[in-house]
Scaffold this active site. Structure first.
Site, PDB file in Angstrom:
ATOM      1  N   SER A  33       6.720  -5.247   7.372  1.00 53.94           N
ATOM      2  CA  SER A  33       6.162  -6.037   8.411  1.00 53.94           C
ATOM      3  C   SER A  33       6.933  -7.600   8.343  1.00 53.94           C
ATOM      4  CB  SER A  33       4.823  -6.522   8.042  1.00 53.94           C
ATOM      5  OG  SER A  33       3.766  -5.232   7.856  1.00 53.94           O
ATOM      6  N   ASP A  77       4.586  -3.304  11.113  1.00 53.59           N
ATOM      7  CA  ASP A  77       3.083  -3.057  11.243  1.00 53.59           C
ATOM      8  C   ASP A  77       2.430  -3.066  12.592  1.00 53.59           C
ATOM      9  OD1 ASP A  77       3.516  -5.656  11.418  1.00 53.59           O
ATOM     10  OD2 ASP A  77       2.040  -6.499   9.981  1.00 53.59           O
ATOM     11  N   ARG A 109       0.855  -1.296   0.024  1.00 56.02           N
ATOM     12  CA  ARG A 109      -0.111   0.181   0.027  1.00 56.02           C
ATOM     13  C   ARG A 109       0.828   1.330   0.197  1.00 56.02           C
ATOM     14  NH1 ARG A 109      -4.949   1.129   3.634  1.00 56.02           N
ATOM     15  NH2 ARG A 109      -3.802   0.879   5.444  1.00 56.02           N
TER      16      ARG A 109
HETATM   17  C1  BG6 Z   1      -2.964  -3.835   7.828  1.00 56.03           C
HETATM   18  C2  BG6 Z   1      -1.859  -2.921   8.069  1.00 56.03           C
HETATM   19  O1  BG6 Z   1      -4.032  -2.837   7.863  1.00 56.03           O
HETATM   20  O2  BG6 Z   1      -2.889  -4.806   8.327  1.00 56.03           O
HETATM   21  C3  BG6 Z   1      -0.443  -3.623   7.764  1.00 56.03           C
HETATM   22  O3  BG6 Z   1      -1.606  -1.747   7.372  1.00 56.03           O
HETATM   23  C4  BG6 Z   1      -0.464  -4.958   8.304  1.00 56.03           C
HETATM   24  O4  BG6 Z   1       0.690  -3.006   7.990  1.00 56.03           O
HETATM   25  C5  BG6 Z   1      -1.894  -5.737   7.908  1.00 56.03           C
HETATM   26  O5  BG6 Z   1       0.457  -5.979   7.969  1.00 56.03           O
HETATM   27  C6  BG6 Z   1      -2.115  -6.831   8.627  1.00 56.03           C
HETATM   28  O6  BG6 Z   1      -3.047  -7.695   8.195  1.00 56.03           O
HETATM   29  P1  BG6 Z   1      -3.187  -8.930   7.116  1.00 56.03           P
HETATM   30  O7  BG6 Z   1      -4.368  -9.526   7.229  1.00 56.03           O
HETATM   31  O8  BG6 Z   1      -3.295  -7.990   5.680  1.00 56.03           O
HETATM   32  O9  BG6 Z   1      -1.904  -9.523   7.304  1.00 56.03           O
HETATM   33  C1  GLC Z   2       5.283 -11.694  10.650  1.00 58.38           C
HETATM   34  C2  GLC Z   2       6.542 -10.853  10.720  1.00 58.38           C
HETATM   35  C3  GLC Z   2       6.167  -9.635  11.647  1.00 58.38           C
HETATM   36  C4  GLC Z   2       4.743  -8.806  11.421  1.00 58.38           C
HETATM   37  C5  GLC Z   2       3.759  -9.998  11.325  1.00 58.38           C
HETATM   38  C6  GLC Z   2       2.335  -9.539  11.256  1.00 58.38           C
HETATM   39  O1  GLC Z   2       5.060 -12.253  11.936  1.00 58.38           O
HETATM   40  O2  GLC Z   2       7.317 -11.298  11.148  1.00 58.38           O
HETATM   41  O3  GLC Z   2       7.114  -8.945  11.599  1.00 58.38           O
HETATM   42  O4  GLC Z   2       4.636  -8.067  12.332  1.00 58.38           O
HETATM   43  O5  GLC Z   2       3.970 -11.231  10.686  1.00 58.38           O
HETATM   44  O6  GLC Z   2       2.212  -8.872   9.892  1.00 58.38           O
END
Ligand code: BG6
Ligand code: GLC
Ligand code: BG6
Ligand code: GLC
Length: 943
Positions: free
Chosen positions: A596, A650, A540
């Site tokens: 993340s 994240d 994003r």
């Molecule tokens: C989003 C965040 O809303 O949620 C991301 O902006 C995050 O940074 C994500 O990694 C986690 O949720 P998912 O379900 O997309 O892994």
């Molecule tokens: C994985 C990543 C971690 C992140 C999480 C959620 O565990 O190692 O950094 O915060 O996923 O996205």
């Protein structure tokens, strides 16, 4: 002359033909075919009414689902005791279905004993009735040398209207026939039986199934005739059952296959539907019965009432002077003096008239031969009406089956039982004839249930027994996912140990990565920032000002798992596109980069990737600074520039974004594709930071600036600053990377064989063991492994392991969330599964839903126990009895799953009772948080 006399005599005799006056007198009882067709279509309408959810409350004909879903298929076996209560005899039986070598070829062996049913029990208390039943049962077991120590499965035929929540439950709707026992209406009859068995003691009985006599009869006859799909009783009472399409039974979920419906047709007419066919005699019989106004059809048809109808007609005719020269005896005036047995005897082929005379004489009457002929004819009309009415009902049932199956003709067998059908000499013939006349296109076979209902009841019990054993196996598999308090405590303490160890040293399963974020936002952050967010399946890019603008870019799998350069080139390409789209390509914007994955940061804007997690495995990235990689990719393009001021996990971005709304937010959690948590830790506890020279290197640049209100702390040397910062009680956000818990095998007593399979086939076997139990990327895979196993063991999808089921990744988190939604009916669950290529029955759907439930519940509980470890640690570190804290949360599992968030909350409440934890779902994702961090960094740099 003589001839004239003879003719006159002949005519006078004809005129006197006693049957004629009876015909005239009982005109209303002589039903013509048109009338029968009319009654039949009325009953057809009643059946529809009873099946439909909208009208069934008002329906007289109850159409009760029985949970019996198949007629015998030859696989039933076992030894059962059976009870048969509600017909003219109360019986206890032993039924062996294909038990020994000899009977194995389709045989059933039965031994039975009829026990008396004392008169007072018919109208006594329920407890007394069932005590008698269970005493008789005990006597039977004793007599047959059946061991009291051994568990005996029991099949129970109970011939009254019951609503069945399951096969082994039956709520009595009302008594009828000659029973009116107190204290059972609306209650579970099986429960009463079980309690009585307990009271009697000295026997071990497992009541497996309770069925209506019609159902049991259909099953009995179905054992030898696979076309038997209707059960009919014309005995003390009357009733019919048949195999209805499941999709038409509103009360039961599911749409494939059939289920036996007990029509309870005896109640036809209770709402006035038969009023124009009811005679004064029927009204009198009804008024004198135990249940006036109820079972109107039954009272025109069945054995308990036929004799009485005949008596009332004969009495009336005698009173009118049409019989016995007007003479009436006391016996004739007495209820019950003519029985259905008498009716049958009077209609016997050769001896009928002789029998009639004897019966009437027994009633202290002196019948003339004409009287006998007349009374016999009364009997005939009454019993003929009965068989005609049954024929009309049966025609409706058969018509319905034919319509259901869209057939013109129908080949079907009707299993029949009951003393009227069995003992009345003309009855079966008359019934068969009328049915065949009214349904010329159908090939209807009638089979008498020679061995009574218990054989069929035992067959139902045998199926139930098989289902119970299958159910037990499914439950056993699912129990592996159950976490009791003890196990949750274990998870909590392992997590706590992991957190502590990670703070002290670098090489731990829980990495506890310093984020160099010392502050949650204070609300003064302003400006225009770019936020980049990589970590889920999507990338994003967003612009954060007073409003938030964003665009989502997918990352193809080949890029996720290609080279690092390709990945970062792709990201730069997406950013370029976004800036173009926003018209900002010429501006050098400050940017926050949410990445993340675990990064060992040495400052707020640098961090080397420790290892990929989730589905990523781009080469040449691990051990590299991801910010530099992005900067280089941008440089390679040379068509825009960015000032990447912060690298943020994240969890940290989520915490920051939520903390902007709620200053108590000091924890950030992701329950999405991955699972992770960060929280504000006391700087003094991050022991490994003491030894790190990174702090020396960076404090002058960022760290020091970040703590603007602690300006006095900015010394020249990093260690001086650090010591001062520790002393002042400063905190730093730590990205725990809790997904790594268990990499040292400390979760082995929780990990199931299914989890092990998922781990082995993942891109990072042996790693992220906690994450693999708790996050969206893996839950679907765990579910698939369980389904595979259950299918291989023949407990699901009829044992067919399809290619779809063998395909990794078919269950995305969104499907789990849909399947588990409480708002979805089973049919919808089934259609989701069908979309996924899994074609099963509704029963299969129930199991799939349960599997999903067990797996996602465990995930939420694990996260709850982990969270409890964190908040309790914060509380203890702060020396508080109670801690009130907010957790910012994001991720599809948390946000979209119907139960995850609730179970998580409950578990934290249970495992950290001294903490009041509020969960705050992040509104705009972690991007806003990353922008906020960028803003803080910028503000400080400008100061
Ligand atoms: C989003 C965040 O809303 O949620 C991301 O902006 C995050 O940074 C994500 O990694 C986690 O949720 P998912 O379900 O997309 O892994
Ligand atoms: C994985 C990543 C971690 C992140 C999480 C959620 O565990 O190692 O950094 O915060 O996923 O996205
Ligand atoms: C018996 C069945 O043969 O017929 C009973 O075993 C059933 O279950 C009965 O109730 C019906 O007939 P009657 O005449 O005994 O009521
Ligand atoms: C009564 C009962 C019914 C039973 C029938 C025949 O009508 O209500 O359940 O099947 O009698 O015994």
């Amino acid at each position: 002359m003589l001839a004239v006399h003879l003719v006159a005599f002949f005519f006078s005799k004809l005129q006197e033909d006693p049957t004629k006056k009876v015909d005239r007198f009982l005109h209303a009882m002589r039903l013509q075919d048109e009338q029968l067709v009319d009654i039949s279509s009325r009953f057809l309408a009643e059946m529809k009414k009873g099946l439909s959810a909208e009208s069934l409350a008002a329906a007289a004909v109850k159409m009760l689902p029985t949970h019996v879903r198949s007629t015998p298929d030859g696989s039933e076996k076992g030894q059962f005791v059976a009870l048969d209560l509600g017909g003219s005899k109360f019986k206890v039986l032993r039924v062996k279905v294909r038990e020994d070598e000899e009977t194995n070829k389709g045989g059933v062996e039965m031994e039975e004993k009829t026990y008396p049913m004392p008169k007072e029990l018919y109208e006594g208390r329920a407890v007394e009735l069932f005590d008698h039943v269970s005493e008789s049962l005990k006597d039977f077991l004793h007599e047959k040398n059946m061991s009291p120590e051994k568990k005996h499965p029991l099949a129970f035929t109970f011939s009254f209207p019951c609503e069945h929540p399951g096969l082994d439950q039956g709520l009595l709707l009302s008594w009828c026939k000659n029973y009116k026992v107190r204290g059972l209406q609306g209650k579970d009859v099986v429960q009463f039986l079980r309690q009585a068995i307990d009271r009697t003691g000295d026997m071990d009985i497992d009541v497996l199934a309770m069925v209506n006599d019609t159902v049991a009869t259909m099953m009995t006859c179905g054992f030898d005739d696979q076309f038997c799909e209707v059960g009919l009783i014309i005995g003390t009472g009357t009733n019919a059952c048949y195999m209805e399409e499941l999709r038409h039974i509103d009360l039961v979920q599911g749409d494939e296959g059939r289920m036996c419906v007990n029509t309870e047709w005896g109640a036809f007419g209770d709402d006035g539907a038969l009023d124009d066919f009811i005679t004064d005699f029927d009204r009198d019989v009804d008024a004198a019965s135990l249940n006036p106004g109820k079972q109107i059809f039954e009272k025109m048809v069945s054995g308990l009432y036929l004799g009485e109808l005949v008596r009332l007609v004969v009495l009336k005719m005698a009173k009118l002077g049409l019989l016995f020269d007007g003479h009436v005896s006391d016996a004739l005036r007495t209820k019950g003096k003519i029985t259905t047995g008498d009716v049958a005897a009077m209609e016997e082929y050769r001896n009928g008239l002789k029998n009639t005379k004897e019966i009437l004489t027994r009633l202290h009457l002196t019948p003339s031969p004409d009287d006998c002929v007349a009374v016999q004819h009364v009997s005939t009309i009454v019993s003929f009406r009965s068989s005609n009415l049954v024929a009309a009902g049966l025609v409706a049932v058969l018509t319905r089956i034919r319509q259901n199956r869209n057939l013109r003709g129908l080949r079907i067998t009707v299993g029949v039982d009951g003393t009227v059908y069995k003992t009345h000499p003309q009855y079966p013939k008359r019934l068969h004839k009328v049915v065949r006349r009214l349904l010329p296109d159908c090939q209807v076979r009638f089979v008498l249930s020679e061995s009574g209902s218990s054989k069929g009841a035992a067959l139902v019990a045998a199926v139930a027994q098989r289902l119970i054993s299958q159910r037990r196996k499914v439950d056993e598999a699912l129990s592996l996912f159950t976490l009791n308090q003890e196990k949750l405590q274990l998870v909590k303490s392992r997590m706590r140990e992991g957190l502590e160890a990670g703070l002290k040293s670098k090489d731990c399963t829980i990495k506890m990565l310093p984020s160099f974020v010392y502050h949650t936002p204070n609300g003064t952050e302003r400006g225009k920032y770019l936020a980049l967010d990589l970590g889920g399946t999507n990338f994003r890019a967003m612009l954060v000002r007073s409003r938030l603008y964003h665009k989502i870019y997918t990352i193809p799998l080949e890029i996720m798992q290609g080279t690092g350069e390709e990945l970062f080139d792709h990201l730069a390409q997406c950013v370029c596109d976004f800036l173009d789209y926003m018209g900002l390509k010429k501006v050098r914007l400050p940017a926050g980069f949410t990445f993340s994955f675990p990064c060992q940061q040495s400052d707020i804007d640098t961090g080397t990737l420790v290892s990929w997690t989730k589905g990523f495995k781009a080469t040449d990235c691990e051990g590299e600074d991801v910010v530099s990689m992005l900067r280089e990719a941008i440089k390679r393009r040379n068509d825009f520039d960015l000032d990447i001021v912060a690298l943020v996990n994240d969890t940290v971005g989520t915490m920051m974004s939520c903390a902007y709304e709620d200053p108590k937010c000091e924890v950030g959690m992701i329950a999405g594709t991955g699972s992770n948590l960060c929280y504000m830790e006391e700087l003094r506890n991050i022991k490994k930071l003491d030894q790190s020279n990174s702090i020396l290197k960076t404090n002058k640049q960022t760290s020091e600036v970040l703590i603007s209100d602690k300006k006095d702390l900015s010394g020249s040397a990093g260690c001086v600053w650090h010591k001062a910062a520790v002393k002042s009680g400063l905190k730093m956000c730590v990205n725990t990377e809790w997904g790594g818990l268990g990499n040292d095998r400390c979760l082995e007593d929780i990990i199931t064989p299914y989890d092990a399979e998922v781990d082995i086939h993942s891109v990072n076997p042996g790693k992220q063991r906690f994450e693999k139990l708790t996050s969206g990327m893996y839950l679907g895979e765990i579910v698939r492994q369980v389904l595979l196993d259950l299918t291989r063991r023949g407990l699901l999808f009829k044992g067919h392991v399809t290619e779809t089921l063998k395909t990794p990744g078919i269950f995305e988190t969104k499907y789990l969330s849909q399947i588990e939604s409480d708002r979805l009916a089973l049919l919808q669950v089934r259609s989701i599964l069908q979309q996924l290529g899994l074609h099963g029955t509704c029963d299969d759907s129930i199991i799939v839903k349960e599997v999903c439930g067990a797996v996602s519940r465990r995930a939420a509980q694990m996260c709850g126990a982990g969270m409890a470890a964190v908040v309790d640690k914060i509380r203890e570190d702060r020396g508080l009895d109670r801690l009130s804290i907010t957790v910012g949360v994001d991720g599809a599992l948390y946000k979209l799953h119907p139960h995850f968030s609730q179970v998580l909350k409950e578990t934290v409440g249970l495992m950290a009772p001294q903490c009041d934890v509020t969960f705050l779902p992040s509104e705009e994702g972690s991007g806003k948080g990353a922008a906020l961090i960028a803003a803080v960094v910028q503000q400080k740099q400008e100061m």
